[in-house]
Structures are given as C-alpha cells and as structure tokens.
Design a protein around this motif. Structure first.
Motif, PDB file in Angstrom:
ATOM      1  N   HIS A 423       0.816  -1.217   0.000  1.00  0.00           N
ATOM      2  CA  HIS A 423       0.000   0.000   0.000  1.00  0.00           C
ATOM      3  C   HIS A 423       0.850   1.269   0.000  1.00  0.00           C
ATOM      4  O   HIS A 423       2.034   1.242   0.342  1.00  0.00           O
ATOM      5  N   ASP A 424       0.204   2.405  -0.347  1.00  0.00           N
ATOM      6  CA  ASP A 424       0.792   3.729  -0.136  1.00  0.00           C
ATOM      7  C   ASP A 424       0.292   4.274   1.207  1.00  0.00           C
ATOM      8  O   ASP A 424       1.061   4.462   2.128  1.00  0.00           O
ATOM      9  N   MET A 425      -1.021   4.520   1.268  1.00  0.00           N
ATOM     10  CA  MET A 425      -1.663   4.898   2.532  1.00  0.00           C
ATOM     11  C   MET A 425      -2.753   3.874   2.834  1.00  0.00           C
ATOM     12  O   MET A 425      -3.399   3.367   1.918  1.00  0.00           O
ATOM     13  N   LEU A 426      -2.966   3.635   4.116  1.00  0.00           N
ATOM     14  CA  LEU A 426      -3.824   2.528   4.514  1.00  0.00           C
ATOM     15  C   LEU A 426      -4.633   2.876   5.753  1.00  0.00           C
ATOM     16  O   LEU A 426      -4.081   3.337   6.753  1.00  0.00           O
ATOM     17  N   GLN A 427      -5.947   2.657   5.678  1.00  0.00           N
ATOM     18  CA  GLN A 427      -6.774   2.769   6.877  1.00  0.00           C
ATOM     19  C   GLN A 427      -6.686   1.466   7.664  1.00  0.00           C
ATOM     20  O   GLN A 427      -6.880   0.388   7.112  1.00  0.00           O
ATOM     21  N   LEU A 428      -6.403   1.595   8.947  1.00  0.00           N
ATOM     22  CA  LEU A 428      -6.444   0.415   9.804  1.00  0.00           C
ATOM     23  C   LEU A 428      -6.649   0.886  11.237  1.00  0.00           C
ATOM     24  O   LEU A 428      -6.917   2.068  11.487  1.00  0.00           O
ATOM     25  N   GLY A 429      -6.525   0.003  12.161  1.00  0.00           N
ATOM     26  CA  GLY A 429      -6.690   0.360  13.560  1.00  0.00           C
ATOM     27  C   GLY A 429      -6.307  -0.815  14.424  1.00  0.00           C
ATOM     28  O   GLY A 429      -5.886  -1.868  13.929  1.00  0.00           O
ATOM     29  N   TRP A 430      -6.477  -0.638  15.702  1.00  0.00           N
ATOM     30  CA  TRP A 430      -6.045  -1.679  16.639  1.00  0.00           C
ATOM     31  C   TRP A 430      -6.874  -1.597  17.905  1.00  0.00           C
ATOM     32  O   TRP A 430      -7.136  -0.510  18.416  1.00  0.00           O
ATOM     33  N   THR A 431      -7.297  -2.746  18.370  1.00  0.00           N
ATOM     34  CA  THR A 431      -7.893  -2.855  19.692  1.00  0.00           C
ATOM     35  C   THR A 431      -6.923  -3.637  20.560  1.00  0.00           C
ATOM     36  O   THR A 431      -6.481  -4.724  20.166  1.00  0.00           O
ATOM     37  N   GLY A 432      -6.562  -3.085  21.703  1.00  0.00           N
ATOM     38  CA  GLY A 432      -5.564  -3.708  22.562  1.00  0.00           C
ATOM     39  C   GLY A 432      -5.904  -5.140  22.920  1.00  0.00           C
ATOM     40  O   GLY A 432      -7.066  -5.491  23.121  1.00  0.00           O
ATOM     41  N   ASP A 433      -4.868  -5.969  23.009  1.00  0.00           N
ATOM     42  CA  ASP A 433      -5.062  -7.386  23.288  1.00  0.00           C
ATOM     43  C   ASP A 433      -4.825  -7.746  24.743  1.00  0.00           C
ATOM     44  O   ASP A 433      -5.242  -8.813  25.186  1.00  0.00           O
ATOM     45  N   ASN A 434      -4.097  -6.886  25.468  1.00  0.00           N
ATOM     46  CA  ASN A 434      -3.732  -7.306  26.824  1.00  0.00           C
ATOM     47  C   ASN A 434      -3.637  -6.164  27.842  1.00  0.00           C
ATOM     48  O   ASN A 434      -3.237  -6.390  28.982  1.00  0.00           O
ATOM     49  N   GLY A 435      -3.993  -4.950  27.434  1.00  0.00           N
ATOM     50  CA  GLY A 435      -3.982  -3.834  28.384  1.00  0.00           C
ATOM     51  C   GLY A 435      -2.624  -3.238  28.646  1.00  0.00           C
ATOM     52  O   GLY A 435      -2.482  -2.348  29.490  1.00  0.00           O
ATOM     53  N   ASP A 436      -1.594  -3.680  27.918  1.00  0.00           N
ATOM     54  CA  ASP A 436      -0.240  -3.167  28.105  1.00  0.00           C
ATOM     55  C   ASP A 436       0.139  -2.257  26.938  1.00  0.00           C
ATOM     56  O   ASP A 436      -0.137  -2.591  25.783  1.00  0.00           O
ATOM     57  N   PRO A 437       0.790  -1.109  27.197  1.00  0.00           N
ATOM     58  CA  PRO A 437       1.190  -0.205  26.105  1.00  0.00           C
ATOM     59  C   PRO A 437       2.085  -0.868  25.064  1.00  0.00           C
ATOM     60  O   PRO A 437       2.075  -0.495  23.888  1.00  0.00           O
ATOM     61  N   ASP A 438       2.858  -1.859  25.498  1.00  0.00           N
ATOM     62  CA  ASP A 438       3.737  -2.583  24.589  1.00  0.00           C
ATOM     63  C   ASP A 438       2.958  -3.182  23.426  1.00  0.00           C
ATOM     64  O   ASP A 438       3.457  -3.258  22.300  1.00  0.00           O
ATOM     65  N   ASN A 439       1.727  -3.578  23.696  1.00  0.00           N
ATOM     66  CA  ASN A 439       0.894  -4.216  22.678  1.00  0.00           C
ATOM     67  C   ASN A 439       0.539  -3.255  21.551  1.00  0.00           C
ATOM     68  O   ASN A 439       0.239  -3.684  20.433  1.00  0.00           O
ATOM     69  N   PHE A 440       0.588  -1.966  21.800  1.00  0.00           N
ATOM     70  CA  PHE A 440       0.390  -0.959  20.755  1.00  0.00           C
ATOM     71  C   PHE A 440       1.740  -0.528  20.176  1.00  0.00           C
ATOM     72  O   PHE A 440       1.967  -0.621  18.968  1.00  0.00           O
ATOM     73  N   LEU A 441       2.622  -0.048  21.037  1.00  0.00           N
ATOM     74  CA  LEU A 441       3.834   0.631  20.568  1.00  0.00           C
ATOM     75  C   LEU A 441       4.833  -0.323  19.925  1.00  0.00           C
ATOM     76  O   LEU A 441       5.445   0.004  18.902  1.00  0.00           O
ATOM     77  N   HIS A 442       5.020  -1.486  20.517  1.00  0.00           N
ATOM     78  CA  HIS A 442       5.996  -2.430  19.967  1.00  0.00           C
ATOM     79  C   HIS A 442       5.439  -3.166  18.754  1.00  0.00           C
ATOM     80  O   HIS A 442       6.098  -3.275  17.714  1.00  0.00           O
ATOM     81  N   VAL A 443       4.201  -3.660  18.864  1.00  0.00           N
ATOM     82  CA  VAL A 443       3.613  -4.441  17.765  1.00  0.00           C
ATOM     83  C   VAL A 443       3.385  -3.583  16.527  1.00  0.00           C
ATOM     84  O   VAL A 443       3.724  -3.974  15.404  1.00  0.00           O
ATOM     85  N   LEU A 444       2.829  -2.386  16.712  1.00  0.00           N
ATOM     86  CA  LEU A 444       2.398  -1.570  15.576  1.00  0.00           C
ATOM     87  C   LEU A 444       3.467  -0.635  15.035  1.00  0.00           C
ATOM     88  O   LEU A 444       3.392  -0.229  13.872  1.00  0.00           O
ATOM     89  N   LEU A 445       4.458  -0.302  15.869  1.00  0.00           N
ATOM     90  CA  LEU A 445       5.415   0.734  15.462  1.00  0.00           C
ATOM     91  C   LEU A 445       6.873   0.368  15.713  1.00  0.00           C
ATOM     92  O   LEU A 445       7.768   1.124  15.354  1.00  0.00           O
TER      93      LEU A 445
END
Length: 532
Positions: A423-445
């Motif tokens: 893709h060039d630009m992509l719509q997506l999102g995330w719902t946390g899996d475990n309540g830990d910030p790592d699940n967003f910051l590490h997995v997605l970025l």
C-alpha cells in the motif's frame, strides 16, 4: 401453503433454523462483520478471525477474566516465576479433552506435548509445520517472542517451563493472547501422515467451549457446544456466525429475529436500536485507535514533511461527527487515553491545510502528487465506515493538491497485501489485546513489526525503538510509563500515522440475550451467553 412455508424455511436455513411459535433457545445466531482469514490464531491478527476461532475453539495456558485484563488460569491451573524473572513454570490442567469432530477423533487428553508443539511451530524454524500457511506468525514475531524466548522445555507430562533471554514485563499478559493458543499435536501428526498439513489452520481442533462444524465462505460458520468443556458446557448448544458485512443489513436481521447479537452497529442506527423495546444496546470504553498509516518505504512518504502535511490536511473532527456521530474522540497518540502511560502533554498536530501546502512546497511537491489510499472493507470499532471515511479523506487531501485514488479488497486480501507493504496509505486500527502499552507501541510501530508485517507504516526509528525495548524489560510501572511517554513524543514528531479516533464500543442484541459481557479488548465471547 405448507409447501410455500417449507420453501421459506429452506431459504433461511443457511443462517438460522426455522422457528415454530416458540423460539429455539438452544441456537444462538451472531451477525459478524466479515469472513475469517483462518481458524488458527497463530496465523492471523484481525479481530474478525479472533472471534471466529480464538474465542470459540481454543484455549491458552492463561486467560483474561471476562470483561477485564486480569490474568487467570486456563489450561495451566497455576504458574510460578523465578526471582530473576527469566523462568516461567506452568502446571497444566489434567483431564482436558480435545474436540471430537467428523474429521478427527482424539485418542488422548491434553498434555505438555501439545504445548511444546504449538509454541515450537512459531518458535522453531525447523518445526515440521513452521512453513505451513506461509510461515508468517505476525503476532509472535511482531512482539519479538522469537528473540525473547530462550527455551521451551517439557518437565513432565503436566509441567512446562519457558526460559527467557531477558526479563519481559508484559510476558504473562502476552501468554493470554490468542496467538498463544494450544493446538493438538496428535491431530497435527494425523494430518502429516495424510499429507494434509494445510488443514491444521482451516479445520480446527481445540479444547475450547465450541466445536467447529462447518464454514461456507462469506456466508456462515457453524459450531456446536463442547459438552466436555473443562470450564463447564456452554448454555447454548449451537452457535452460528451469519457473516453480514453491511451494518444496516445486520440491523435488519436483528429486528426480524434472524440473529440475536450484532457486532459494530452503525452509529446512525444506535438511537433507533435504543428505542426498540425488543432490543438492548450496551456500550463500553474502547481500548482502541483508528489510524491512517503512510508507507515510509514508498516515496514521497519517506519525507517527514509530507507525512506532516497529510496530518494537517485531514479534518479529523469532521470525521468524528460524520462517521462516528460523536461516539468517539479525535486521536493524537497511538495509544488510547484509557491505557496507562498515555501522554496527554503531546500537542496534537493541528488541522491547517495552508501550512500543509507550505510543507509540500518545502518537500519539492508544490503541485502535489498522486497516490492511493486503501479503505477498510469491514466495520471495525475504530472505523465503522471505511469507504465513507476514505471519501472524506480524499476530498481533504485534494485541497492541498494530493490526488488520491481509493482502493479496497476483501478483508483477508486487504490484510495479506498490507502486511507485505503493498500500500501507499492505509486505513487500519487496533484494539488492545492485553492492556499493556507494549501491545500498541511495539507491535504496531516497533522495528520488529516491519519484518513481521504488523507495522503497516513500515517505520523503524532507532530512538523510538530503543525506548520501547527498554520499557519491556522493566517491572516498575512508573519507569516504564516515563519511557513510553517519551516514545509518544517521537511518534508525534516523525508522524508515520495520522491517528484518527478512539471510539466507544457498542453491541446490540435481542432483549432476551443474557450473560453477554462487553470486552474492553474488543472481542465477543459466547460461552456465558444464554437465551431467556
């Protein structure tokens, strides 16, 4: 007349059973929003598939208490952690039976061999099933589990030990996520002998509350209750997923009694649903974020000025009004404000089309550029109307000279292609899996997420990565929070995404549905549901 009634009945049989005057209270019909990509949580990350497999067919060693992020026993009845935080010992539950289906009959109960087989499939590249279904384990690799785990050892038939290379604060919470589900080694060996290994991910055998019966692609999934379930048989005896991508059609099915529960009701239907005496609507704060990812491996999105210009061009407040009808708040961080370590001091990138034009001019793009924007093909809590949002984004970007072609695919293809960075630009999102910030910051970025396919911006910033990796090995929440807050500042400065919204979760159901608990992690669980 009898023949005519029979024809009507047969027409409805794909999604629900014909009913007499008395409602069938043993069959529960769930109107889902899309087709699963597979029936094995090891090989997918999307919530649609997680509902279809992770929350129905399988169990993990540990789980989250329903409706919370509290970790409780599951296939492991207890566990201990060494003083150095490196060794986790799990004591396994005895007497747990795997599912018996028309395609497999187990001859033994769950034991340590199944745990080792399941984890080693993802961990060990020489495992006989490692390359099956492409050998991509997006969660396992995106969360760095392969580098984190040193050894997985069978102590005896009912004791397993996992040794880490370094302490990992969210490790136990990660173990409660669906990608760490336990599969049957005996079933895998059976398929291997038949040269049908690929069926492990499409004809599932688990230990969970429901047994898989059949799947008609893009139409219906059928399950039956596991009467031998170790936590007690479900109260509903048959579970049906009626796959219904259109939210308005899901609502119509709910009103006519064709389904009992609908996922992701359209914001435009909520008031009507709330005023219907035959229905009820429940809601909860969503641990989610909807975003637009810009692929930094493709020009011109490798230029930070261009990414900031896109941020400034998009009128997010108008999306909250038009798409979510006010049932969301604009996002400025990759974390939702309901999670600890959220940095509220970060200044949101302003909506400023004129400044966006100036940034494009600085980047040598005074006349704008052409690009594509992939729009979400299913309703998700973080984006209930991808096409409509895409049209609004397209119009906003046109005002700064960016000419956008909207693109979409069916959900499994969308995920596969975007994980590969097409893709060039992509719509997506995330719902946390475990309540830990790592699940967003590490997995997605995080940098590991680029190779794993979970970092859709393909963005790898060494300073950002260093902070989130430091935070993973600490147990002091205050110190971890400080590092995560610094990482959010870098994210804001580099702008690999446009964070769009954090939404409220809604579920609509028939008034006689009891026992449903809304999940802050975004899933739907059916084992406690009954029809009164």
């Amino acid at each position: 007349m009898k023949f005519y009634s029979l024809l009507i009945c047969l027409a409805l049989v794909a999604t629900t059973s014909c009913q007499s005057k008395k409602e069938n209270k043993s069959t529960f019909v769930y109107c889902s929003e899309g087709s699963p990509t597979a029936f094995n949580p090891q090989v997918f990350t999307d919530g649609t598939s997680n509902n279809a497999a992770g929350h129905t067919i399988y169990n993990k060693l540990v789980d989250f208490k329903l409706g919370t992020t509290e970790i409780i026993p599951s296939l492991a009845e207890s566990w201990s952690i060494s003083d150095d935080q490196l060794t986790y010992t799990f004591n396994l539950r005895k007497g747990v039976k795997f599912h018996t289906t028309k395609y497999f009959t187990p001859t033994r109960e769950f034991n340590a061999d199944d745990v080792l087989w399941s984890f080693n499939r993802m961990f060990n590249k020489l495992h006989p099933y490692n390359k099956v279904s492409g050998g991509t384990y997006e969660y396992f690799n995106g969360m760095g589990m392969g580098e984190l785990i040193k050894e997985i050892k069978k102590v005896d038939d009912y004791k397993v030990q996992i040794t880490l290379n370094k302490p990992e604060a969210p490790f136990l919470a990660n173990m409660a996520m669906s990608f760490m589900s336990i599969l049957s080694k005996e079933y895998a060996d059976y398929l291997s002998k038949k040269d049908e290994k690929d069926k492990i991910d499409t004809y599932p055998i688990g230990t969970g509350p429901f047994i898989f019966r059949s799947y008609q692609k893009d139409n219906v999934i059928k399950y039956k209750a596991n009467e031998d379930y170790f936590l007690g048989a479900p109260k509903i005896k048959k579970l049906v997923f009626a796959i219904t991508p259109d939210a308005s059609v899901r609502y119509q099915k709910l009103k006519t009694g064709e389904c009992h529960l609908v996922i992701e009701p359209s914001p435009t239907d909520l008031n009507s649903m709330k005023n219907d005496k035959n229905l009820k609507v429940i809601s909860g704060a969503g641990l989610n974020v909807g975003y637009l990812a810009m692929n930094v491996e493709k020009k011109p999105f490798d230029d930070e000025r261009v990414r900031k210009a896109v941020n400034m061009a998009l009128n997010k407040k108008s999306y909250i009004d038009a798409i979510y009808l006010g049932n969301a708040k604009t996002a400025k961080n990759p974390l939702p404000p309901t999670i600890w370590s959220y940095n509220d001091e970060v200044k949101e990138i302003e909506y400023n089309p004129e400044k966006a034009k100036s940034l494009l001019k600085e980047a040598g793009l005074e006349n704008g550029f052409e690009t594509t924007l992939w729009t979400l093909p299913v309703s998700r809590p973080y984006n209930p109307a991808g096409k409509k949002m895409g049209e609004l984004m397209q119009a906003d970007l046109a005002k700064i000279g960016v000419r956008v072609k909207l693109v979409t695919f069916d959900w499994p293809t969308y995920l596969k292609k975007s994980s590969a960075g097409e893709h060039d630009m992509l719509q997506l999102g995330w719902t946390g899996d475990n309540g830990d910030p790592d699940n967003f910051l590490h997995v997605l970025l995080g940098c590991q997420g680029v190779g794993a396919g979970s970092n859709y911006a393909r963005w790898c910033d060494k300073d950002f990565d260093s902070l989130i990796n430091q935070a993973k090995i600490l147990t002091d929440v205050a110190k971890r929070s400080e590092l995560y807050k610094k990482a959010q500042v870098i994210f804001n400065e580099k702008a690999p995404w446009v964070p769009v919204a954090h939404s409220t979760i809604f579920r609509a159901m028939a008034k006689n549905v009891e026992g449903y608990v809304i999940d802050p992690l975004g899933g739907d669980n059916f084992e406690t549901i009954e029809l009164k």
